[in-house]
Design a protein around this motif. Structure first.
Motif, mmCIF file in Angstrom:
data_model
loop_
_atom_site.group_PDB
_atom_site.id
_atom_site.type_symbol
_atom_site.label_atom_id
_atom_site.label_comp_id
_atom_site.label_asym_id
_atom_site.label_seq_id
_atom_site.Cartn_x
_atom_site.Cartn_y
_atom_site.Cartn_z
ATOM 1 N N ALA A 20 0.862 -1.180 0.000
ATOM 2 C CA ALA A 20 0.000 0.000 0.000
ATOM 3 C C ALA A 20 0.894 1.224 0.000
ATOM 4 C CB ALA A 20 -0.891 -0.027 1.224
ATOM 5 N N PRO A 21 0.553 2.297 -0.655
ATOM 6 C CA PRO A 21 -0.706 2.585 -1.312
ATOM 7 C C PRO A 21 -0.766 2.185 -2.791
ATOM 8 C CG PRO A 21 0.566 4.581 -1.219
ATOM 9 C CD PRO A 21 1.375 3.509 -0.539
ATOM 10 N N ALA A 22 0.286 1.589 -3.347
ATOM 11 C CA ALA A 22 0.272 1.230 -4.770
ATOM 12 C C ALA A 22 -0.507 -0.042 -5.041
ATOM 13 C CB ALA A 22 1.696 1.066 -5.290
ATOM 14 N N GLY A 23 -0.788 -0.819 -4.032
ATOM 15 C CA GLY A 23 -1.474 -2.083 -4.251
ATOM 16 C C GLY A 23 -2.410 -2.412 -3.124
ATOM 17 N N THR A 24 -2.371 -3.643 -2.689
ATOM 18 C CA THR A 24 -3.313 -4.064 -1.663
ATOM 19 C C THR A 24 -2.594 -4.616 -0.446
ATOM 20 O OG1 THR A 24 -3.543 -6.202 -2.756
ATOM 21 C CG2 THR A 24 -5.161 -4.535 -3.326
ATOM 22 N N THR A 25 -2.185 -5.853 -0.488
ATOM 23 C CA THR A 25 -1.716 -6.531 0.716
ATOM 24 C C THR A 25 -0.247 -6.907 0.688
ATOM 25 O OG1 THR A 25 -2.329 -8.676 -0.219
ATOM 26 C CG2 THR A 25 -3.998 -7.526 1.091
ATOM 27 N N GLY A 26 0.477 -6.489 -0.338
ATOM 28 C CA GLY A 26 1.849 -6.948 -0.514
ATOM 29 C C GLY A 26 2.872 -6.284 0.381
ATOM 30 N N GLU A 27 4.080 -6.800 0.288
ATOM 31 C CA GLU A 27 5.208 -6.310 1.089
ATOM 32 C C GLU A 27 6.334 -5.764 0.221
ATOM 33 O OE1 GLU A 27 5.479 -6.078 4.375
ATOM 34 O OE2 GLU A 27 3.466 -6.890 4.673
ATOM 35 N N PHE A 28 6.045 -5.483 -1.057
ATOM 36 C CA PHE A 28 7.115 -5.150 -1.982
ATOM 37 C C PHE A 28 6.859 -3.847 -2.728
ATOM 38 C CE2 PHE A 28 6.775 -9.688 -1.448
ATOM 39 C CZ PHE A 28 8.060 -10.008 -1.056
ATOM 40 N N TRP A 29 7.956 -3.210 -3.117
ATOM 41 C CA TRP A 29 7.913 -2.060 -4.006
ATOM 42 C C TRP A 29 8.293 -2.551 -5.395
ATOM 43 C CZ3 TRP A 29 5.389 1.336 -1.607
ATOM 44 C CH2 TRP A 29 5.685 1.780 -0.328
ATOM 45 N N GLU A 30 7.615 -2.026 -6.399
ATOM 46 C CA GLU A 30 7.994 -2.320 -7.780
ATOM 47 C C GLU A 30 8.882 -1.166 -8.231
ATOM 48 O OE1 GLU A 30 8.434 -2.892 -11.720
ATOM 49 O OE2 GLU A 30 6.847 -1.448 -11.384
ATOM 50 N N VAL A 31 10.037 -1.434 -8.778
ATOM 51 C CA VAL A 31 11.031 -0.395 -9.016
ATOM 52 C C VAL A 31 10.591 0.666 -10.016
ATOM 53 C CG1 VAL A 31 12.954 -1.858 -8.301
ATOM 54 C CG2 VAL A 31 12.318 -1.745 -10.725
ATOM 55 N N ASP A 32 9.497 0.464 -10.719
ATOM 56 C CA ASP A 32 8.983 1.452 -11.665
ATOM 57 C C ASP A 32 7.776 2.208 -11.113
ATOM 58 O OD1 ASP A 32 9.261 2.771 -14.071
ATOM 59 O OD2 ASP A 32 8.149 1.297 -15.239
ATOM 60 N N GLN A 33 7.447 2.033 -9.842
ATOM 61 C CA GLN A 33 6.224 2.626 -9.307
ATOM 62 C C GLN A 33 6.295 4.144 -9.122
ATOM 63 O OE1 GLN A 33 5.688 0.406 -5.689
ATOM 64 N NE2 GLN A 33 6.767 1.916 -4.461
ATOM 65 N N TYR A 34 7.475 4.732 -9.161
ATOM 66 C CA TYR A 34 7.622 6.184 -9.041
ATOM 67 C C TYR A 34 8.029 6.835 -10.358
ATOM 68 C CZ TYR A 34 7.234 5.554 -4.020
ATOM 69 O OH TYR A 34 6.776 5.237 -2.764
ATOM 70 N N ARG A 35 7.705 6.214 -11.481
ATOM 71 C CA ARG A 35 8.127 6.702 -12.782
ATOM 72 C C ARG A 35 7.536 8.059 -13.125
ATOM 73 N NH1 ARG A 35 4.556 3.070 -12.978
ATOM 74 N NH2 ARG A 35 2.586 3.349 -14.041
ATOM 75 N N ASP A 36 6.390 8.433 -12.519
ATOM 76 C CA ASP A 36 5.757 9.717 -12.810
ATOM 77 C C ASP A 36 6.212 10.809 -11.851
ATOM 78 O OD1 ASP A 36 4.304 8.511 -14.882
ATOM 79 O OD2 ASP A 36 2.663 7.971 -13.548
ATOM 80 N N CYS A 37 7.140 10.499 -10.974
ATOM 81 C CA CYS A 37 7.583 11.457 -9.957
ATOM 82 C C CYS A 37 8.878 12.148 -10.365
ATOM 83 C CB CYS A 37 7.824 10.730 -8.632
ATOM 84 S SG CYS A 37 6.345 9.992 -7.916
ATOM 85 N N THR A 38 9.058 13.333 -9.799
ATOM 86 C CA THR A 38 10.316 14.062 -9.890
ATOM 87 C C THR A 38 10.678 14.483 -8.473
ATOM 88 O OG1 THR A 38 9.261 16.210 -10.189
ATOM 89 C CG2 THR A 38 9.727 14.943 -12.193
ATOM 90 N N ALA A 39 11.852 15.047 -8.297
ATOM 91 C CA ALA A 39 12.274 15.477 -6.971
ATOM 92 C C ALA A 39 11.318 16.521 -6.375
ATOM 93 C CB ALA A 39 13.690 16.028 -7.025
#
Length: 113
Positions: free
Chosen positions: A31-50
């Motif tokens: 969470a908040p990118a998914g539901t019940t998992g314990e992992f980050w996907e390395v592309d989950q911040y692709r729309d972010c900048t500093a």
């Protein structure tokens, strides 16, 4: 992947043959990118900048003709990675044929503390 997978540094990489909207992936994304998992996907911040980030999102650049089906997950709390850190690279030609029907997925993560 049970709690033992999240207890220490853990990488899950591969061709999962699942599109980002597939409910099975929700069991991986924290969470908040998914539901019940314990992992980050390395592309989950692709729309972010500093200076701007609305938060993690599932998905990413297409890695195959079907869309995004190749992933790199890391156990949260054990790794860090930067925004927009994924590169999708054409696999090239091997003896006048495509070397793969997938693009090469490249990312860099750092073991935390």
């Amino acid at each position: 992947f049970g709690p033992e997978a999240a207890a220490g540094p853990f990488l899950l990489l591969g061709d999962l043959n699942l599109l980002p909207s597939n409910p099975a992936l929700g069991t991986l994304y924290a969470a908040p990118a998914g539901t019940t998992g314990e992992f980050w996907e390395v592309d989950q911040y692709r729309d972010c900048t500093a200076g701007s980030c609305a938060g993690p999102v599932r998905g990413g650049a297409p890695s195959h003709g079907e869309g995004k089906i190749d992933y790199a997950f890391v156990s949260r709390g054990h790794f860090t990675f930067g925004y927009q850190n994924v590169q999708m690279i054409d696999a090239g030609n091997c003896d006048s044929h495509a070397c793969s029907d997938h693009r090469i997925f490249r990312s860099e993560v750092t073991l935390a503390g």
